[in-house]
Design a protein around this motif. Structure first.
Motif, short mmCIF file in Angstrom:
data_model
loop_
_atom_site.label_atom_id
_atom_site.label_comp_id
_atom_site.label_asym_id
_atom_site.label_seq_id
_atom_site.Cartn_x
_atom_site.Cartn_y
_atom_site.Cartn_z
N GLN A 1 76.38 -40.11 -13.17
CA GLN A 1 77.21 -40.99 -13.98
C GLN A 1 77.74 -40.23 -15.18
N VAL A 2 78.95 -40.57 -15.58
CA VAL A 2 79.62 -39.90 -16.69
C VAL A 2 79.39 -40.72 -17.95
N LEU A 3 78.83 -40.07 -19.00
CA LEU A 3 78.55 -40.73 -20.27
C LEU A 3 79.25 -39.98 -21.39
N ALA A 4 79.51 -40.68 -22.48
CA ALA A 4 80.08 -40.05 -23.66
C ALA A 4 79.05 -39.11 -24.28
N ALA A 5 79.45 -37.87 -24.56
CA ALA A 5 78.50 -36.89 -25.07
C ALA A 5 77.97 -37.26 -26.44
N ALA A 6 78.78 -37.93 -27.26
CA ALA A 6 78.36 -38.26 -28.61
C ALA A 6 77.34 -39.40 -28.64
N TRP A 7 77.24 -40.20 -27.59
CA TRP A 7 76.33 -41.34 -27.56
C TRP A 7 75.29 -41.21 -26.46
N SER A 8 74.97 -40.00 -26.07
CA SER A 8 73.95 -39.79 -25.04
C SER A 8 73.26 -38.46 -25.29
N ASP A 9 72.05 -38.34 -24.78
CA ASP A 9 71.29 -37.10 -24.89
C ASP A 9 71.50 -36.25 -23.65
N PRO A 10 71.31 -34.93 -23.76
CA PRO A 10 71.46 -34.08 -22.57
C PRO A 10 70.44 -34.45 -21.50
N ALA A 11 70.87 -34.40 -20.27
CA ALA A 11 69.96 -34.69 -19.15
C ALA A 11 69.00 -33.52 -18.96
N ARG A 12 67.71 -33.83 -18.86
CA ARG A 12 66.70 -32.77 -18.76
C ARG A 12 66.24 -32.56 -17.32
N ASP A 13 65.85 -33.59 -16.65
CA ASP A 13 65.28 -33.46 -15.30
C ASP A 13 66.23 -34.10 -14.30
N TRP A 14 66.93 -33.24 -13.56
CA TRP A 14 67.79 -33.72 -12.49
C TRP A 14 66.98 -33.77 -11.20
N PRO A 15 67.00 -34.88 -10.50
CA PRO A 15 66.27 -34.92 -9.21
C PRO A 15 66.94 -34.01 -8.19
N ALA A 16 66.13 -33.19 -7.55
CA ALA A 16 66.66 -32.26 -6.55
C ALA A 16 66.77 -32.96 -5.19
N PRO A 17 67.97 -33.07 -4.61
CA PRO A 17 68.10 -33.72 -3.29
C PRO A 17 67.50 -32.86 -2.19
N ARG A 18 67.02 -33.53 -1.17
CA ARG A 18 66.43 -32.80 -0.05
C ARG A 18 67.48 -32.06 0.76
N ASN A 19 68.70 -32.53 0.71
CA ASN A 19 69.80 -31.88 1.41
C ASN A 19 70.88 -31.50 0.40
N PRO A 20 71.63 -30.43 0.66
CA PRO A 20 72.65 -29.99 -0.31
C PRO A 20 73.74 -31.04 -0.48
N ARG A 21 74.32 -31.06 -1.68
CA ARG A 21 75.41 -31.96 -2.00
C ARG A 21 76.65 -31.13 -2.34
N PRO A 22 77.84 -31.63 -2.00
CA PRO A 22 79.07 -30.84 -2.23
C PRO A 22 79.38 -30.71 -3.71
#
Length: 552
Positions: free
Chosen positions: A442-463
């Motif tokens: 999801q796209v969030l405004a940088a000024a009103w959100s914190d950096p994402a730390r833990d991205w879930p790794a998908p079991r299969n590659p994504r484009p």
């Protein structure tokens, strides 16, 4: 301890008279404020001229124009009305420190121990009427021992209970209900009749003497109890049209048939249930200004003024534990005009060294004209900032890690870029809560959100690139074809990985996923492209092959 005395002020034409004051319109010109709800426009407020012409609150706008052809209409501004009511609340502070607003058009004042300062309650109402006349406002007032009684007297004093039926309403009422209702006059039950006071402006206010709440409320219609419209209609069909009729009925039967709300309103009006007046707390105002003995116009002079007033503003913010998120710089020129610029911060701050560079970037947008007389800075949007604890040697490493994790340099960069292109134009991506590809991020405004730390790794590659599904010309069969046409070109399959089955979110009706279950393939073509194809099994739409993305 003196009896509790409550003053209720009702401004029945607040919306129209606010517009009339703001636009300096003539009082003899019919004016109506229009509110739009559910694609329909209705009248929410009228002035005296429109009321005399037959326009009523709640009418559709087309009917109002049919009644008064030269009616002038203005769109309703609810925030402006709330701000105007807040200004009236500050004015009402001259009568008592305990003032609360009853939105959208009323004030409640606890007059206990204050009326004698004005010579009595009648004299105080005369002052209220005179002040409102000077402001160009229509007011109706009521004073009683309880908030509910004062509210009822201010809005329904002098109004009798009327029937909404045609024909002989007395014959149509329930005889048993009328027999239970009180038949004596209301003042024979509670002492002397309530006092009517004529104010200098010609309006009439109702004052219920201490201890005479019953006699003051008994002749008023049941709508004065702040009941819902359907409850008032049901009571009217039974012949219970006055508050005195309700007071003579068994409480258990009323609560069983109309709910606890009716009994609670009765208790509040009669003083048997508490209903305190909670004064509204004035919001903190964070602003600083500086006037100049001689007009200034150079950028260096404006920066020197900022260096003088910005530390004062930041000190007040730090004292309250707040940080500025949005700053408003107002420069007042010698020709009575004002130049206004707005500065936004990526993170709330009360540090002058971080705020000053952002203000400096905006000062060149101010046209000084023939010179500036005054410069003002206001923090229009603030957020709480928590103090940091001092740590020793053992916690020094963790303190450094916390400071680096705060990433103040990135916040300053976002704020500087936002001062040029706007904070809403700077975005960052966060992991999404859905399992389908379109909702993986999801796209969030940088000024009103914190950096994402833990991205879930998908079991299969994504484009790397993802787009809406595009039709692929291939045999309508789940097996992966060796050749297909897409975007007007022929493609040959050299390698494939899959399938990966992804089901739609059955609890949501997503138009993009009405094709049902999808089988995704990572396809390598003869041109070296790696595409993301899927076969839709067609739950609600026709089945077939589609292309949705491309790998790097």
């Amino acid at each position: 301890m003196p009896n509790r005395r409550i003053l209720s002020l009702w401004f029945p034409r607040l919306g129209a008279e606010r517009v009339q004051r703001a636009h300096r319109l003539a009082g003899d010109e019919p004016l109506a404020v229009v509110d739009e709800r559910a694609n329909s426009q209705s009248v929410s407020s009228v002035n005296g001229a429109a009321l005399a012409a037959g326009v009523r609150v709640g009418q559709p706008v087309r009917d109002a124009h049919a009644i008064c052809a030269h009616l002038r209409t203005k769109a309703r501004n609810t925030p402006a009305e709330a701000a105007f009511l807040a200004a009236l609340r500050r004015w009402a502070g001259k009568f008592s420190p305990w003032v609360a607003d009853e939105r959208p058009d009323g004030l409640v004042i606890d007059l206990t121990g204050c009326a004698h300062l004005f010579g009595g309650e009648a004299e105080l109402l005369a002052v209220v009427e005179a002040d409102c006349a000077d402001l160009g406002l229509t007011v109706q007032a009521g004073i009683a021992d309880t908030l509910g009684a004062a509210w009822a007297l201010a809005r329904f004093a002098g109004q009798g209970a009327v029937s909404d039926r045609s024909g002989d309403a007395i014959d149509q009422e329930a005889r048993a209900t009328r027999a239970r209702a009180g038949k004596r006059r209301h003042w024979t039950k509670g002492g002397a009749a309530p006092q009517l006071v004529a104010t200098p402006g010609g309006a009439t206010a109702r004052i219920a003497a201490p201890g005479q709440t019953y006699g003051a409320l008994a002749p008023l219609p049941v709508a004065a109890l702040r009941l819902e419209g359907d409850v008032v209609a049901q009571l009217g069909r039974l012949g219970l049209r006055r508050i005195g009729d309700l007071l003579g009925q068994p409480r258990a039967a009323l609560a069983r048939r109309y709910g606890r709300g009716l009994v609670d309103r009765l208790d509040q009006a009669m003083g048997q249930a508490p209903e305190p007046v909670s004064p509204a707390r004035l919001p903190d105002l964070f602003a600083a200004r500086m006037s100049f003995p001689e007009p200034i116009g150079l950028l260096d002079d404006m920066l020197a003024a900022v260096d003088r007033i910005l530390p004062r503003l930041c000190a007040r913010l730090a004292e309250k534990g707040r940080g500025a998120r949005t700053l408003r710089i107002e420069a007042f020129r010698t020709d009575q005009r004002a130049e206004v610029v707005v500065v936004g911060l990526a993170r709330p701050s009360h540090d002058p060294d971080r705020i000053r560079p952002l203000i400096e970037m905006k000062l060149d947008q101010i046209d000084a004209g023939f010179g500036l007389d005054l410069l003002r800075i206001e923090a229009v949007q603030t957020e709480p900032i928590h103090d940091r604890a001092v740590v020793g040697h053992l916690g020094a490493g963790q303190a450094v890690r916390d400071r680096l994790a705060a990433n103040t340099e990135l916040d300053d960069l976002i704020a500087r870029l936002g001062a040029r292109v706007g904070l809403e134009a700077i975005t960052r991506r966060h992991p999404g809560a859905g399992h389908i590809p379109e909702k993986a991020a999801q796209v969030l405004a940088a000024a009103w959100s914190d950096p994402a730390r833990d991205w879930p790794a998908p079991r299969n590659p994504r484009p790397l690139l993802l787009w809406r599904p595009e039709v692929v010309q291939a045999p309508d069969f789940p097996a992966l074809p060796q050749e297909f046409r897409w975007r007007g070109r022929a493609w040959a399959v050299r390698g494939a990985q899959g399938p990966e089955r992804i089901a739609p979110e059955w609890w949501l009706d997503d138009p993009e996923w009405r094709s049902g279950v999808r089988d995704y393939w990572v396809v390598t073509t003869d041109r070296g492209d790696r595409l993301w194809l899927f076969y839709g099994h067609g739950a609600e739409m026709s089945s077939g092959w589609f292309c949705q993305g491309s790998f790097a």
